[in-house]
Motif scaffolding. Structure first.
Motif, mmCIF file in Angstrom:
data_model
loop_
_atom_site.group_PDB
_atom_site.id
_atom_site.type_symbol
_atom_site.label_atom_id
_atom_site.label_comp_id
_atom_site.label_asym_id
_atom_site.label_seq_id
_atom_site.Cartn_x
_atom_site.Cartn_y
_atom_site.Cartn_z
ATOM 1 N N SER A 182 1.731 5.312 -7.843
ATOM 2 C CA SER A 182 0.520 5.482 -8.662
ATOM 3 C C SER A 182 0.476 6.882 -9.264
ATOM 4 C CB SER A 182 -0.738 5.214 -7.841
ATOM 5 O OG SER A 182 -0.843 6.123 -6.757
ATOM 6 N N GLU A 183 1.114 7.839 -8.594
ATOM 7 C CA GLU A 183 1.167 9.202 -9.117
ATOM 8 C C GLU A 183 2.106 9.309 -10.324
ATOM 9 O OE1 GLU A 183 2.334 11.646 -5.883
ATOM 10 O OE2 GLU A 183 0.498 11.306 -4.719
ATOM 11 N N GLU A 236 -4.972 4.719 -11.164
ATOM 12 C CA GLU A 236 -5.435 5.148 -9.854
ATOM 13 C C GLU A 236 -6.330 4.105 -9.189
ATOM 14 O OE1 GLU A 236 -4.441 7.714 -8.196
ATOM 15 O OE2 GLU A 236 -3.188 8.460 -9.831
ATOM 16 N N GLY A 291 -7.702 1.512 -6.875
ATOM 17 C CA GLY A 291 -7.311 1.238 -5.505
ATOM 18 C C GLY A 291 -6.664 -0.127 -5.353
ATOM 19 N N HIS A 333 2.259 1.621 -3.451
ATOM 20 C CA HIS A 333 1.166 2.043 -4.341
ATOM 21 C C HIS A 333 0.890 3.533 -4.188
ATOM 22 C CE1 HIS A 333 -2.822 2.205 -6.229
ATOM 23 N NE2 HIS A 333 -3.224 2.814 -5.132
ATOM 24 N N ASN A 334 0.826 4.018 -2.962
ATOM 25 C CA ASN A 334 0.545 5.431 -2.713
ATOM 26 C C ASN A 334 1.575 6.326 -3.410
ATOM 27 O OD1 ASN A 334 -1.549 4.591 -1.083
ATOM 28 N ND2 ASN A 334 -0.498 5.030 0.847
ATOM 29 N N GLN A 335 2.818 5.857 -3.461
ATOM 30 C CA GLN A 335 3.901 6.636 -4.059
ATOM 31 C C GLN A 335 3.887 6.567 -5.579
ATOM 32 O OE1 GLN A 335 6.342 8.471 -2.565
ATOM 33 N NE2 GLN A 335 7.519 8.916 -4.422
ATOM 34 N N GLN A 392 0.829 -1.208 0.000
ATOM 35 C CA GLN A 392 0.000 0.000 0.000
ATOM 36 C C GLN A 392 0.865 1.260 0.000
ATOM 37 O OE1 GLN A 392 -3.727 0.138 0.104
ATOM 38 N NE2 GLN A 392 -2.969 2.080 -0.752
ATOM 39 N N LEU A 393 1.940 1.242 0.779
ATOM 40 C CA LEU A 393 2.835 2.400 0.825
ATOM 41 C C LEU A 393 3.460 2.655 -0.548
ATOM 42 C CD1 LEU A 393 4.615 1.645 4.221
ATOM 43 C CD2 LEU A 393 2.948 3.467 3.799
#
Length: 243
Positions: free
Chosen positions: A177-178, A228, A230, A173-175, A170-171
Motif C-alpha cells: 500500500s506504501e 490507503e 484499510g 497489504h501493509n507492504q 494483510q501482510l
C-alpha cells in the motif's frame, strides 16, 4: 493503448473459468492457470476464439517448479501484470472433527494450495504488478476463513487455510500500500462448483454470477484513488465480514 494483463489461477472450471471468460469480454489479456490437463476443455475452446489475448499456462500452484515455469512464460510475454486473481483452491475433508481421525497429510496439501500457492503467485508477480497501473492482488478467500463468524466443528483444512490466506493478505497489504499497491479479499458466495468432487447444486450462485459480482467489486476498487483504504474481508455483494 497498453495491454492490460490479468493472471487467474484455478481457471479450469467454476469461478476461475467464469472470471477468465468475463475478463476477456471486458477486453483484458489473460493468463489462465490450468491445473487439469485434458486436451478437450473449456480453456482450449476459449483460446481458439481469443488467440493472443488468452495465454493458457499449465500451473500447479502447490508446486514450486510449476509456478516458476508459469512465471517464466508470463515474463516472456510482458513485464507488467495489472491484476493477479488468486482463485485456485481445494477443499479437503469437511466431515472430520477433533474427535475423529484427521488426515494431516491432506491438510498440509490444502495449505500448500490455498495459502502457500497464493503466496507463491503474489511473491513471483509482485514486481510486474507494481510496475502496472492497477497494481491489484485479489485473493479469493471464504467466509469459512472468518474466525469471528465461525460456527463449524469441522472443515479444519479449508477453514484454517483461508484464515491464513486472510493474514497473508494483510501482510502484503501493509507492504505494497506504501507503493500504490492494493489487495482485496473476497468471499465468492456459496457457488455451484465441483469442489466436493461433484456439482454442489445447493449453491445459491452460479459461477458466472459469482464472477460477475467479483469483477464489479474489482472495478469499483480500481476507481478509488485511496490506496490507503484499510483491508477488509467482503463477500461477493460487498458486505463486510468479520476477520
Amino acid at each position: 493503448m497498453q495491454k492490460k494483463w490479468v493472471m487467474v489461477t484455478g481457471a479450469d472450471r467454476g469461478v476461475g473459468l467464469s472470471l477468465v471468460k468475463q475478463l476477456l469480454d471486458q477486453g483484458y489479456h489473460v493468463f489462465a492457470g490450468q491445473y487439469q490437463q485434458e486436451n478437450d476443455n473449456a480453456l482450449g475452446q476459449l483460446k481458439a476464439s481469443h488467440k493472443e489475448r488468452l495465454q493458457v499456462l499449465q500451473l500447479d500452484i502447490s508446486d514450486e517448479e510449476s509456478v516458476k515455469l508459469a512465471l517464466d512464460a508470463v515474463s516472456a510475454v510482458t513485464d507488467r501484470v495489472d491484476i493477479l486473481i488468486n482463485n485456485g483452491a481445494i477443499l479437503g475433508d469437511i466431515q472430520a472433527t477433533v474427535q475423529d481421525e484427521l488426515d494431516f497429510a491432506e491438510m498440509e496439501q490444502v495449505f500448500r494450495v490455498n495459502t502457500l500457492g497464493a503466496l507463491r503467485m503474489s511473491n513471483g508477480l509482485i514486481e510486474p504488478l507494481l510496475l502496472s497501473e492497477s497494481r491489484l492482488i485479489v485473493n479469493i478467500s471464504s467466509e469459512a476463513g472468518s474466525i469471528g463468524a465461525c460456527r463449524r466443528t469441522s472443515w479444519y483444512a479449508y477453514c484454517m487455510s483461508k484464515a491464513a490466506l486472510n493474514m497473508q493478505s494483510q501482510l502484503i497489504h501493509n507492504q505494497i500500500s506504501e507503493q500504490g499497491g492494493k489487495v482485496m479479499v473476497i468471499h465468492p458466495g456459496h457457488v455451484q462448483t465441483y469442489m466436493q468432487g461433484k456439482l454442489d447444486t445447493t449453491g445459491s450462485l452460479t459461477p458466472d454470477e459469482s464472477a460477475r459480482h467479483i469483477l464489479q467489486l474489482v472495478e469499483n476498487r480500481l476507481k478509488l484513488d485511496d490506496v490507503e483504504q484499510g483491508l477488509m474481508l467482503t463477500d461477493y455483494a460487498g458486505n463486510v465480514l468479520p476477520w
